[in-house]
Design a protein around this motif. Structure first.
Motif, PDB file in Angstrom:
ATOM      1  N   ALA A   1      13.661  -8.948  18.705  1.00 26.26           N
ATOM      2  CA  ALA A   1      13.266  -8.389  19.553  1.00 26.26           C
ATOM      3  C   ALA A   1      13.976  -7.048  20.728  1.00 26.26           C
ATOM      4  O   ALA A   1      14.074  -7.027  21.284  1.00 26.26           O
ATOM      5  CB  ALA A   1      12.187  -9.046  20.497  1.00 26.26           C
ATOM      6  N   GLY A   2      15.453  -7.750  21.099  1.00 25.59           N
ATOM      7  CA  GLY A   2      16.528  -7.335  21.314  1.00 25.59           C
ATOM      8  C   GLY A   2      16.569  -6.106  21.211  1.00 25.59           C
ATOM      9  O   GLY A   2      16.895  -4.856  22.319  1.00 25.59           O
ATOM     10  N   VAL A   3      16.490  -5.483  20.029  1.00 27.08           N
ATOM     11  CA  VAL A   3      16.135  -3.955  19.145  1.00 27.08           C
ATOM     12  C   VAL A   3      15.315  -2.833  20.018  1.00 27.08           C
ATOM     13  O   VAL A   3      16.047  -1.391  20.206  1.00 27.08           O
ATOM     14  CB  VAL A   3      16.647  -3.982  18.327  1.00 27.08           C
ATOM     15  CG1 VAL A   3      17.157  -2.529  17.731  1.00 27.08           C
ATOM     16  CG2 VAL A   3      17.844  -4.771  17.525  1.00 27.08           C
ATOM     17  N   ALA A   4      14.223  -3.631  20.639  1.00 24.97           N
ATOM     18  CA  ALA A   4      13.092  -2.600  21.025  1.00 24.97           C
ATOM     19  C   ALA A   4      13.556  -2.603  22.188  1.00 24.97           C
ATOM     20  O   ALA A   4      12.627  -1.194  22.859  1.00 24.97           O
ATOM     21  CB  ALA A   4      11.938  -3.074  20.632  1.00 24.97           C
ATOM     22  N   LEU A   5      14.227  -2.809  23.307  1.00 24.20           N
ATOM     23  CA  LEU A   5      14.520  -2.883  24.869  1.00 24.20           C
ATOM     24  C   LEU A   5      15.032  -1.336  25.023  1.00 24.20           C
ATOM     25  O   LEU A   5      16.015  -1.166  24.491  1.00 24.20           O
ATOM     26  CB  LEU A   5      14.965  -4.395  25.247  1.00 24.20           C
ATOM     27  CG  LEU A   5      14.782  -5.530  24.645  1.00 24.20           C
ATOM     28  CD1 LEU A   5      14.919  -6.748  25.713  1.00 24.20           C
ATOM     29  CD2 LEU A   5      12.862  -5.583  25.459  1.00 24.20           C
TER      30      LEU A   5
END
Length: 210
Positions: free
Chosen positions: A49-53
């Protein structure tokens, strides 16, 4: 094991990296041939999920969601933007997207599932977290009405008809669905300086069996 019927913010999962994972055990024999086996009947999906921040507001929303789930303790819903519909990705669900059973004059409950086909091979995936209000059902090529002909349990993916479908009548379905997941870490590390420089935290998420 706790599960919260709440979806991870779709705006944060959009752009995330992930997909299905299989477990294959491979033994190379003395002859050089291989023996291959898998203990998993179904694939397990993993995401980051970190990639989309993209902003500090995104990080704030992530931390709030993480704290409310108590890290890895409680599961939640996840929208997999690459695979969240019963039919083609670019088309709205239709009542005849998937054939999920055949009537027998007695059975009233049917589990939603999605079938993946390639050539003569296929894999069947149970769908246990349909999106509320998205499920469309058909009997023998005729669309039924939710609340009149059938009810949907959106926490299990089981559809119950008010009357058993007639013998040999095809039961079809179309829907959108989420993946049941949990965080795969009990720690989120964010450096403000690194984030502003373009480095994002890793926030692993893994599918769970429920």
């Amino acid at each position: 094991m706790g599960f919260h019927e709440v979806r991870f913010p779709a705006s944060l999962s959009f752009g995330s990296v992930g997909g299905p994972e299989r477990l294959t055990e491979i033994v190379t024999l003395a002859s050089g041939f291989e023996a291959r086996n898998t203990p998993w009947a179904q694939a397990r999906r993993r995401y980051d999920a970190g990639v989309a921040l993209r902003s500090l507001d995104d990080i704030e929303a992530l931390i709030a969601f993480f704290e409310a789930r108590q890290g890895q303790l409680c599961g939640f819903r996840w929208k997999d933007w690459s695979d969240f519909r019963s039919g083609r990705a670019g088309a709205a669900p239709a009542f005849d997207d998937q054939r999920i059973g055949v009537g027998d004059d007695a059975r009233v409950a049917f589990q939603l599932f999605k079938t993946y086909r390639s050539g003569a091979q296929e894999a069947v995936r149970p769908v246990i977290k349909p999106v509320r209000g998205s499920v469309r059902m058909g009997l023998g090529g005729v669309e039924m009405r939710e609340g009149v002909h059938y009810e949907v349990d959106d926490s299990t993916g089981i559809v119950t008809f008010s009357e058993p479908p007639n013998r040999d009548v095809a039961v079809t379905a179309g829907y959108e669905f989420d993946v049941p997941v949990r965080f795969d870490t009990d720690r989120i590390q964010v450096s403000l300086a690194s984030f502003q420089a373009g480095e994002v935290p890793s926030v692993p998420v893994v599918e769970i069996r429920i």
